[in-house]
Design a protein around this motif. Structure first.
Motif, PDB file in Angstrom:
ATOM      1  N   LEU A 125       1.193 -27.144 -15.740  1.00  0.00           N
ATOM      2  CA  LEU A 125       2.066 -27.340 -16.901  1.00  0.00           C
ATOM      3  C   LEU A 125       1.542 -26.550 -18.096  1.00  0.00           C
ATOM      4  CD1 LEU A 125       4.460 -28.701 -18.265  1.00  0.00           C
ATOM      5  CD2 LEU A 125       2.988 -30.680 -18.728  1.00  0.00           C
ATOM      6  N   ALA A 126       0.212 -26.482 -18.255  1.00  0.00           N
ATOM      7  CA  ALA A 126      -0.363 -25.693 -19.349  1.00  0.00           C
ATOM      8  C   ALA A 126      -0.012 -24.214 -19.207  1.00  0.00           C
ATOM      9  CB  ALA A 126      -1.878 -25.879 -19.384  1.00  0.00           C
ATOM     10  N   MET A 127       0.001 -23.713 -17.974  1.00  0.00           N
ATOM     11  CA  MET A 127       0.410 -22.330 -17.743  1.00  0.00           C
ATOM     12  C   MET A 127       1.877 -22.118 -18.135  1.00  0.00           C
ATOM     13  SD  MET A 127      -1.894 -20.222 -16.652  1.00  0.00           S
ATOM     14  CE  MET A 127      -3.542 -20.167 -15.927  1.00  0.00           C
ATOM     15  N   VAL A 128       2.729 -23.088 -17.796  1.00  0.00           N
ATOM     16  CA  VAL A 128       4.137 -22.994 -18.171  1.00  0.00           C
ATOM     17  C   VAL A 128       4.276 -23.031 -19.696  1.00  0.00           C
ATOM     18  CG1 VAL A 128       6.415 -24.073 -17.956  1.00  0.00           C
ATOM     19  CG2 VAL A 128       4.859 -24.056 -15.995  1.00  0.00           C
ATOM     20  N   GLN A 129       3.479 -23.864 -20.354  1.00  0.00           N
ATOM     21  CA  GLN A 129       3.516 -23.935 -21.815  1.00  0.00           C
ATOM     22  C   GLN A 129       3.097 -22.615 -22.443  1.00  0.00           C
ATOM     23  OE1 GLN A 129       0.904 -27.298 -22.266  1.00  0.00           O
ATOM     24  NE2 GLN A 129       2.586 -28.758 -22.455  1.00  0.00           N
TER      25      GLN A 129
END
Length: 255
Positions: free
Chosen positions: A236-240
């Motif tokens: 999710l951090a990568m998507v953010q």
């Protein structure tokens, strides 16, 4: 300078939003480390293959996970998206194939948002975008989860007079009531088996191509197009971070 590195414009926006560290041992140069993180995000390469100009891969990875735990990436996208256009919002999801190394995490009590679907082991990225096709809320579920299950979380901060566009997967009375209770208007494609057909504008619905275009841009980041991260929080951090980059590019193109 790599084509994946932050531009001067992007760095001027990001730098003031990073954590301050006035005391103690000075940390490794933030811009160099961030460029290394964005290089991994865009190229999809393992951290150990990070080019020497970004420093040790362990330094970039440790900073990435430490700031993820400290909610730095979440606060960063919240600050950058603060000027979003809320008149029209669109919700949808896309499935991402998980690499075999993403399936090796210990289960325990954690939900890694991995599940079996027709594409094999997958994760679903759920997003709400604004009228320009820029992301304002993000979430993850396992690949086999129904889209409507996360709608309560993604659609709970609507402004009055907002129009919400969605496909048939979100055609449920519960979701319509959630939207209407906030003073917003659902424009959701009705299911064919619905007895009562609610008001629906096909002309407005055509605007949903913006969210499809967002997913296309998002998957240019290879670390998002294929899930390599074992932990859902890291993915999710990568998507953010990919979303932050898309916001910054939109800002830069209008200045």
């Amino acid at each position: 300078m790599s084509r994946y590195d932050l531009t001067e414009f992007e760095w001027r926006i990001i730098e003031p939003l990073l954590p301050n560290k006035p005391r103690g041992v000075p940390r490794v140069d933030d811009r160099r480390v961030l460029n290394g993180i964005f290089w991994v995000l865009r190229s999809g390469a393992p951290w150990c293959d990070l080019p020497e100009r970004y420093g040790p891969g362990t330094t970039c990875y440790n900073r990435f996970t430490r700031w993820r735990r400290a909610a730095v990436w979440e606060r960063l996208i919240d600050a950058i998206k603060s000027s979003y256009d809320g008149n029209i919002q669109m919700i949808d999801s896309t499935s991402v194939r998980a690499h075999q190394q993403a399936a090796t995490a210990k289960t325990g009590d954690r939900d890694h948002c991995l599940g079996r679907s027709r594409g094999g082991l997958t994760t679903k990225i759920h997003v709400v975008v604004d009228a320009r096709g820029l992301p304002i809320r993000l979430g993850l579920t396992a690949g086999q989860a129904h889209d409507g299950k996360i709608a309560d979380f993604l659609l709970d901060h609507l402004g009055s007079r907002t129009i919400v566009l969605a496909d048939k997967a979100y055609d449920a009375d519960r979701i319509r009531e959630l939207i209407e209770d906030q003073g917003a208007t659902p424009n959701i494609s009705p299911k064919s088996n619905r007895r009562w057909k609610p008001c629906f504008s096909k002309r407005l619905y055509r605007e949903r191509n913006l969210i499809e275009r967002f997913f296309s841009k998002l998957k240019h980041f290879r670390r998002v197009a294929t899930r390599y991260d074992k932990l859902a929080a890291n993915f999710l951090a990568m998507v953010q971070l990919a979303s932050v980059r898309l916001w910054l590019r939109a800002y830069e193109s209008t200045t």
